[in-house]
Design a protein around this motif. Structure first.
Motif: not given
Length: 344
Positions: A57, A108, A111-112, A115, A121, A123, A158-159, A180, A182
């Motif tokens: 992140i 985030s 989300s990570a 990925n 990345h 976010y 996008c997340t 988010y 990305v």
């Protein structure tokens, strides 16, 4: 991010209660098993090391303040969430802007984990919607809260994360949905190379769930996120108030490394605080407390260290005990973000 005015206004009780409405929200997201009561680090659910998270992140401490971040399922994480700021005029265990900060970071992290591309990345939160799930008013809580997030990719860049914040006993307090954009680290560096600054490293104090007083002065100096942004030059015109903020690298600590950018949560903290100041003046009681019922946020661009941000909050309507505010932040003609806020 929403509230219940006291002195002179009475706190309205909704029917059905907000806590009763929380159950279907949680059931929709997580079915019958919400892991608040099972505890962090239970068998088969690993706690993620900070080094592992920071490799994925874009934020660092002190902006990142979560602890015991635990993977509890595909794209699902559970964490302990500190209450670092005094809620101030908000009659809630934690103010809405701080809810947004911690839950957006937790989203985030979730989300990570889904990925498939390796490496760090960024976010970048674009939109968020916050809802209060608890009845109010409630006192501040000094022990860490629970945060739970579930994320999914909506397209390749996008997340979206659905998150919930609960008290130590598992009672839901707020929900936050975040979208988010990305970016890979390489793409971020290309786009934001103009914001790069060499920043001297400073030792970071031990973190606690709250600021205890003078003994915690050193921690306050190294963690600017324990207090609201220092707005100045307040000007009121009827139901609108404006103020300004000089963005320093100090205010951007942990967001992002070598690229001091004012966090969206700090922008929203300034806006919600400004709306609260207008509200207290309009009701004629500077000691009035309120509850943030909901907030909708859109981030349009970023503010960099060295820039001055103008904040504005305008009360657009009153329906019963709900006061609806339109809030905005801008650097010159460049809009940074807007927020629809409904305090009570």
């Amino acid at each position: 991010m929403a509230n219940a005015l006291q002195l002179p206004l009475t706190v309205a009780q909704t029917a059905p209660s907000i806590s009763a409405l929380a159950a279907p929200v949680l059931a929709t997201l997580w079915g019958d098993q919400v892991p608040f009561e099972e505890g962090v680090g239970m068998s088969g659910h690993p706690i993620l090391a900070r080094s592992e998270l920071f490799a994925r992140i874009c934020v660092r401490d002190p902006y990142f303040a979560l602890s015991e971040v635990t993977m509890v399922g595909p794209g699902e994480v559970l964490a302990r969430v500190p209450v670092e700021q005094d809620p101030g005029a908000e009659a809630s265990p934690i103010n809405a802007a701080e809810v947004g900060r911690h839950l957006a970071i937790l989203g985030s992290c979730a989300s990570a984990l889904i990925n498939s591309k390796e490496g760090q990345h960024y976010y970048l939160a674009r939109r968020a919607r916050l809802e209060r799930l608890h009845d109010g008013p409630r006192a501040r809580l000094d022990e860490p809260l629970w945060g739970l997030a579930r994320a999914e990719f909506v397209d390749k860049r996008c997340t979206r994360a659905s998150t919930v914040l609960a008290d130590p006993d598992g009672l839901p307090l707020f929900s936050l949905d975040v979208d988010y954009h990305v970016l890979s680290a390489a793409a971020f560096l290309r786009l934001f190379q103009g914001a790069r600054q060499d920043m001297r490293r400073e030792p970071r104090a031990e973190r606690g769930p709250r600021c205890a007083g003078p003994a915690d002065f050193a921690a306050l100096r190294t963690n600017p996120h324990r207090q609201p942004p220092p707005l100045k030059d307040f000007v009121r015109d009827g139901e609108c108030m404006k103020a300004s903020l000089e963005v320093t690298a100090e205010l951007c600590k942990g967001h992002f490394a070598l690229h001091p950018v004012l966090p969206v949560a700090v922008v929203m903290s300034g806006l919600s605080g400004l709306a609260g100041a207008v509200l207290r003046q309009l009701v004629g009681n500077e000691q009035a407390r309120y509850l943030v019922t909901r907030g909708e946020v859109r981030a349009d661009s970023l503010a960099y260290a060295g820039e001055t941000v103008t904040f504005g909050a305008h009360r657009q309507s009153v329906q019963g005990s709900d006061h609806r505010f339109y809030c905005w932040a801008a650097v010159g003609e460049r809009l940074i973000g807007v927020m629809d806020l409904t305090p009570r």
